[in-house]
Write an enzyme that holds these catalytic residues in place. Structure first.
Site, PDB file in Angstrom:
ATOM      1  N   SER A   1       0.836  -1.197   0.000  1.00  0.00           N
ATOM      2  CA  SER A   1       0.000   0.000   0.000  1.00  0.00           C
ATOM      3  C   SER A   1       0.879   1.257   0.000  1.00  0.00           C
ATOM      4  O   SER A   1       1.708   1.423  -0.892  1.00  0.00           O
ATOM      5  CB  SER A   1      -0.950  -0.040   1.198  1.00  0.00           C
TER       6      SER A   1
ATOM      7  N   GLU B   1      -9.658  -3.148  -6.612  1.00  0.00           N
ATOM      8  CA  GLU B   1      -8.995  -2.044  -5.920  1.00  0.00           C
ATOM      9  C   GLU B   1      -9.156  -0.750  -6.687  1.00  0.00           C
ATOM     10  O   GLU B   1      -8.923  -0.714  -7.900  1.00  0.00           O
ATOM     11  CB  GLU B   1      -7.490  -2.298  -5.791  1.00  0.00           C
TER      12      GLU B   1
ATOM     13  N   HIS C   1      -7.451  -5.112  -1.840  1.00  0.00           N
ATOM     14  CA  HIS C   1      -6.211  -4.402  -1.531  1.00  0.00           C
ATOM     15  C   HIS C   1      -5.375  -5.196  -0.530  1.00  0.00           C
ATOM     16  O   HIS C   1      -5.866  -5.633   0.511  1.00  0.00           O
ATOM     17  CB  HIS C   1      -6.579  -3.034  -0.956  1.00  0.00           C
TER      18      HIS C   1
END
Length: 299
Positions: A144, A239, A269
């Site tokens: 991320s 996502e 995600h």
């Protein structure tokens, strides 16, 4: 079955949250609670240490590490998260590769906006080099926001005249602070974690009014990746940040970088965090471990 596992993971991620924008403290507590549910393999050891002047978590395999070090950058939207919340990911990589790993507790926004965290990560890399580690035995990895840092720390290292690491692995990286990818719209509602509003909220804390149209904030759009090491980008189709990955992969390809864009259907995600309960997560981490060991081979 895998579809059932994916459905269970998505249901967990879609659990009702309080309405309206949550405070920073609530965001941090909620993320800790979620990541505490993830499975950590039991064949690793963890030690608190410091690296480049910042706290870090050193993760090593129980049976002794082989040559190779992963410098890991945790996720959390640049606002929350820690080496402990990423432990399921770092421990899995350590367990599967036999390398050791340092996970950096970089400074977070809004208390410390850009470029504070990036500076911490660059200092951590410099400390590894100063310790005598050869860059050919160092990998960058992250998820991320930390996946974004795995790219931007390499950019910052190159700008500082430092050698680049041997390889970079990213899980669902955040690579576009302008939030202009088509998936921001096409995956809205499909993504069980993020909305445009949510990522704009945390992104504004990190930017603190700075222009997002610069390589160290939006490398998927503006970075020159010439000379970058081999790059693995793993992402799921469910996502809103999907296009961050696809556009960076295209830039890498055009710059002559060896790049693998690894897209898993119907996955959310950072689905790799569900290792041990989701087949796709285990398989993706196996591929990531293979990529790492191929580029940092045992002497």
């Amino acid at each position: 079955m895998s579809k059932e596992q994916l459905a269970k993971a998505e249901a967990m991620l879609r659990q009702p949250r309080p309405e309206g924008q949550r405070s920073v403290e609530e965001l941090r507590a909620g993320f800790r609670a979620l990541m505490d549910t993830m499975i950590v393999p039991d064949d690793v050891r963890t030690t608190q240490t410091t690296l480049g002047g910042r706290p870090a978590l050193h993760v090593t395999p129980d049976n002794g590490a082989r040559p190779g070090t992963i410098l890991y950058f945790h996720g959390g939207g640049f606002v929350f998260g820690s080496p402990e919340t990423a432990l399921s990911l770092t421990a899995q990589l350590v367990s599967k590769t036999g390398f050791d790993s340092y996970s950096v507790d970089y400074r977070l926004a809004p208390e410390h906006p850009f470029p504070a965290g990036l500076e911490d990560n660059l200092s951590a890399y410099s400390a590894l080099l100063d310790s005598g580690l050869d860059p050919s035995a160092i990998a960058f990895a992250g998820d991320s926001a930390g996946g974004g840092y795995s790219v931007t720390t390499a950019l910052a290292a190159r700008d500082a005249g430092l050698p680049l690491p041997a390889v970079i692995v990213t899980f669902s990286p955040g690579l576009d602070a302008t939030r202009t990818g088509e998936s921001m719209t096409t995956k809205d509602g499909i993504d069980p974690i993020f909305t445009r509003e949510a990522v704009m909220h945390t992104g504004a804390m990190y930017l603190a009014g700075q222009d997002p149209e610069q390589p160290l904030l939006s490398p998927a759009l503006f970075a020159d990746l010439t000379g970058f090491p081999p790059l693995l980008i793993q992402v799921g189709t469910n996502e809103i940040l999907l296009d961050d990955s696809t556009r960076l992969a295209a830039r890498a390809r055009d710059a002559g970088v060896n790049v693998i864009l690894d897209i898993t259907a119907d996955a959310p995600h950072v689905f790799q965090a569900f290792a041990g309960t989701l087949d796709e997560a285990d398989q993706a981490l196996d591929r990531a471990a293979l990529f790492l060991t191929q580029h940092i081979p045992t002497p």
